[in-house]
Design a protein around this motif. Structure first.
Motif, PDB file in Angstrom:
ATOM      1  N   LYS A 157       0.823  -1.218   0.000  1.00 17.47           N
ATOM      2  CA  LYS A 157       0.000   0.000   0.000  1.00 17.47           C
ATOM      3  C   LYS A 157       0.854   1.265   0.000  1.00 17.47           C
ATOM      4  N   ARG A 158       1.985   1.227   0.697  1.00 15.19           N
ATOM      5  CA  ARG A 158       2.855   2.404   0.758  1.00 15.19           C
ATOM      6  C   ARG A 158       3.400   2.755  -0.626  1.00 15.19           C
ATOM      7  N   ILE A 159       3.807   1.747  -1.372  1.00 16.12           N
ATOM      8  CA  ILE A 159       4.349   1.989  -2.712  1.00 16.12           C
ATOM      9  C   ILE A 159       3.275   2.505  -3.655  1.00 16.12           C
ATOM     10  N   TRP A 160       2.110   1.910  -3.611  1.00 16.74           N
ATOM     11  CA  TRP A 160       1.022   2.388  -4.476  1.00 16.74           C
ATOM     12  C   TRP A 160       0.671   3.838  -4.148  1.00 16.74           C
ATOM     13  N   LYS A 161       0.686   4.168  -2.858  1.00 16.64           N
ATOM     14  CA  LYS A 161       0.376   5.534  -2.457  1.00 16.64           C
ATOM     15  C   LYS A 161       1.469   6.492  -2.924  1.00 16.64           C
ATOM     16  N   GLU A 162       2.744   6.069  -2.833  1.00 15.42           N
ATOM     17  CA  GLU A 162       3.842   6.908  -3.310  1.00 15.42           C
ATOM     18  C   GLU A 162       3.716   7.179  -4.812  1.00 15.42           C
ATOM     19  N   ALA A 163       3.109   6.243  -5.529  1.00 14.62           N
ATOM     20  CA  ALA A 163       2.908   6.418  -6.969  1.00 14.62           C
ATOM     21  C   ALA A 163       1.687   7.284  -7.269  1.00 14.62           C
ATOM     22  N   GLY A 164       0.986   7.691  -6.194  1.00 14.69           N
ATOM     23  CA  GLY A 164      -0.178   8.549  -6.377  1.00 14.69           C
ATOM     24  C   GLY A 164      -1.479   7.804  -6.574  1.00 14.69           C
ATOM     25  N   PRO A 190       6.966  -2.984 -10.484  1.00 16.43           N
ATOM     26  CA  PRO A 190       5.503  -2.833 -10.421  1.00 16.43           C
ATOM     27  C   PRO A 190       4.751  -4.151 -10.198  1.00 16.43           C
ATOM     28  N   TYR A 191       5.162  -5.183 -10.957  1.00 20.86           N
ATOM     29  CA  TYR A 191       4.480  -6.474 -10.827  1.00 20.86           C
ATOM     30  C   TYR A 191       5.522  -7.586 -10.880  1.00 20.86           C
ATOM     31  N   TYR A 192       5.345  -8.589 -10.017  1.00 22.96           N
ATOM     32  CA  TYR A 192       6.293  -9.703  -9.943  1.00 22.96           C
ATOM     33  C   TYR A 192       5.584 -10.975 -10.388  1.00 22.96           C
ATOM     34  N   THR A 193       6.093 -11.616 -11.446  1.00 26.95           N
ATOM     35  CA  THR A 193       5.416 -12.800 -11.989  1.00 26.95           C
ATOM     36  C   THR A 193       5.660 -14.057 -11.167  1.00 26.95           C
ATOM     37  N   SER A 261      10.476 -13.201  -2.618  1.00 27.59           N
ATOM     38  CA  SER A 261       9.494 -12.198  -3.038  1.00 27.59           C
ATOM     39  C   SER A 261       8.656 -11.686  -1.875  1.00 27.59           C
ATOM     40  N   LYS A 262       8.534 -12.498  -0.812  1.00 27.80           N
ATOM     41  CA  LYS A 262       7.712 -12.082   0.330  1.00 27.80           C
ATOM     42  C   LYS A 262       8.343 -10.920   1.098  1.00 27.80           C
ATOM     43  N   PRO A 263       9.599 -11.039   1.568  1.00 30.35           N
ATOM     44  CA  PRO A 263      10.195  -9.873   2.229  1.00 30.35           C
ATOM     45  C   PRO A 263      10.430  -8.701   1.280  1.00 30.35           C
ATOM     46  N   ARG A 264      10.691  -8.986   0.019  1.00 28.41           N
ATOM     47  CA  ARG A 264      10.905  -7.900  -0.945  1.00 28.41           C
ATOM     48  C   ARG A 264       9.621  -7.100  -1.164  1.00 28.41           C
ATOM     49  N   ALA A 266       7.203  -6.918   1.116  1.00 32.76           N
ATOM     50  CA  ALA A 266       6.977  -6.251   2.403  1.00 32.76           C
ATOM     51  C   ALA A 266       7.802  -4.971   2.517  1.00 32.76           C
ATOM     52  N   LYS A 267       9.037  -5.005   2.010  1.00 35.67           N
ATOM     53  CA  LYS A 267       9.927  -3.843   2.108  1.00 35.67           C
ATOM     54  C   LYS A 267       9.682  -2.818   0.999  1.00 35.67           C
ATOM     55  N   GLY A 268       8.855  -3.163   0.024  1.00 32.32           N
ATOM     56  CA  GLY A 268       8.548  -2.202  -1.037  1.00 32.32           C
ATOM     57  C   GLY A 268       9.416  -2.315  -2.274  1.00 32.32           C
ATOM     58  N   GLU A 269      10.207  -3.369  -2.367  1.00 34.00           N
ATOM     59  CA  GLU A 269      11.009  -3.587  -3.570  1.00 34.00           C
ATOM     60  C   GLU A 269      10.146  -4.131  -4.702  1.00 34.00           C
ATOM     61  N   ILE A 270       9.070  -4.794  -4.321  1.00 33.23           N
ATOM     62  CA  ILE A 270       8.068  -5.303  -5.260  1.00 33.23           C
ATOM     63  C   ILE A 270       6.735  -4.693  -4.862  1.00 33.23           C
TER      64      ILE A 270
END
Length: 437
Positions: A157-164, A190-193, A261-264, A266-270
């Protein structure tokens, strides 16, 4: 195996080894009646599970200890299997496949009475539980899932909000634009397959029903063309293709890593992954271990609305069944009933309970706030769909289909999307003609 595996592994009935169709009980099956006096229920039962993580960390033993407060004369042993489907399929050529087990996807529904004891009639169990049709044969129910799941996007949610982006996208086109904003305005993928894991991509099949808000979506797979214009699977496949083709994914999908991918995320890398409610607790736990805010993990429905409402399907996870050969059917039945009705398993996993009168987990409050409509997809044609999937060799529940789609979208495979989907349509509809009514 700390993930949801129901139907996310091979499903084709063709994978059923020949001996598996005749080594179970009689065609009439047997009953495992619910015990009325806990003090008289005795025996040692073995429970087979995919949750190797809960076996290893002792969580399942804790559940058993609680169970023993009601059933003190029953000893519960657990065996976690990493390659569950393959291993159990082999065991089911004998009579020794545990007392309680998760019903393997490769077992034909019509064969359930050969391998599993009945839990009662659908008329009776349907009053209390959802999804009884998934394991019903000739009016009797042969399995019970302790949790229900819903597909959706795990997102930061933080990353999506940072993107506006503060509102859920309502169309696939909006979703693509939101991912493009994430790519432009943040450092996140943006998206992780999760391409390399394979099974993660099978989650895309579960857009079926959610796109058009149709409880009869399985019927349309059985009788119609899943890749016709406007069909749910085509809509989902088109979105996945567009995400990849627009270069909104990890740099090299073949080197993706599920556990990392789970911690990434969580940390906002994904920023985003299409998975299901079953994954929420795992990503939140990863956030806690990484020292970041678990509340950053959000969950959103597929970007499509019907009559101004998002829709989300709910379906059972693996169903637990009782070995028709078990010498301790009363104890096995006691475990299934207690684990479903009394344990905190659903609550601990932030999962949806199969009990009709149970409230939604707190993590689904945003869905309630947004008025998301939950639908239960009718599984009456589920066996036919699995047969068509096997006969057509499409593999809607297997990894290769979506891996090929991703490869096509990223230019690692030749061809066009229209040609790719047209081939799927032809193979599927040809199988329908050969299978008949």
């Amino acid at each position: 195996m700390n993930r949801r595996t129901v139907l996310a592994v091979v499903v084709g009935a063709a994978l059923l080894v020949p001996g598996c169709t005749g080594t179970g009980g009689s065609s009439k099956g047997a009953d495992a009646k619910a015990p009325t006096d806990p003090s008289k229920v005795t025996g040692t039962i073995k429970v087979l599970t995919v949750r190797t993580d809960l076996v290893q960390d002792g969580t399942l033993k804790k559940y058993a200890a609680e169970f023993n407060k009601t059933y003190p004369k029953v000893k519960v042993e657990f065996e976690g299997l990493t390659d569950y489907e393959a291993e159990v399929k082999i065991r089911m050529n004998t009579e020794n496949y545990g007392d309680v087990l998760l019903i393997p996807a490769v077992i034909k529904k019509a064969d359930y009475p050969r391998f599993f004891a009945s839990l009662g009639t659908q008329e009776e169990r349907g009053k209390k539980y959802r999804f009884t049709d998934y394991t019903t044969v000739d009016g009797k129910v042969y399995g019970q899932s302790p949790v229900a799941v819903s597909p959706g996007f795990i997102y930061n949610k933080r990353i999506w909000k940072e993107a506006g982006v503060t509102e859920w996208p309502t169309t696939p086109a909006e979703f693509i634009e939101d991912l493009k904003a994430i790519k432009t305005k943040t450092d996140a993928i943006p998206y992780y397959t999760n391409f390399a894991a394979g099974w993660t991509l099978t989650s895309w099949t579960y857009v079926d029903g959610a796109v058009t808000c149709d409880p009869q979506a399985t019927d349309k797979l059985a009788e119609g063309d899943p890749w016709a214009k406007g069909a749910d699977l085509r809509t989902g496949d088109q979105l996945l293709y567009d995400i990849v083709h627009s270069d909104l994914i990890e740099k090299d999908p073949t080197t993706s890593n599920w556990e990392e991918s789970k911690p990434r995320t969580a940390k906002g890398e994904i920023a985003t992954q299409w998975l299901g409610t079953w994954a929420i607790v795992q990503f939140q736990d990863a956030a806690k271990k990484a020292g970041v805010n678990p509340d950053d993990i959000g969950f959103m429905p597929f970007p499509s609305q019907t009559d101004g409402k998002f829709c989300a399907t709910i379906a059972p996870d693996y169903n637990q069944g009782i070995n028709v050969h078990s010498k301790h059917k009363a104890a096995a039945r006691a475990w299934i009933d207690w684990f479903t009705d009394k344990s905190t398993y659903a609550e601990d996993n932030l999962a949806i309970s199969p009990l009709k009168d149970a409230p939604l987990p707190a993590v689904m409050k945003p869905y309630e706030d947004e008025g998301v409509k939950f639908i239960e997809v009718d599984d009456a044609q589920g066996a036919r769909v699995k047969q068509l999937d096997s006969d057509s060799e499409v593999g809607i529940y297997a990894p290769e289909y979506r891996q090929n789609l991703v490869d096509l979208a990223r230019g690692a495979r030749k061809g066009s999307l229209d040609g790719f989907l047209a081939d799927l349509s032809k193979r599927w509809t040809d199988a329908q003609k050969n299978l008949g009514s």
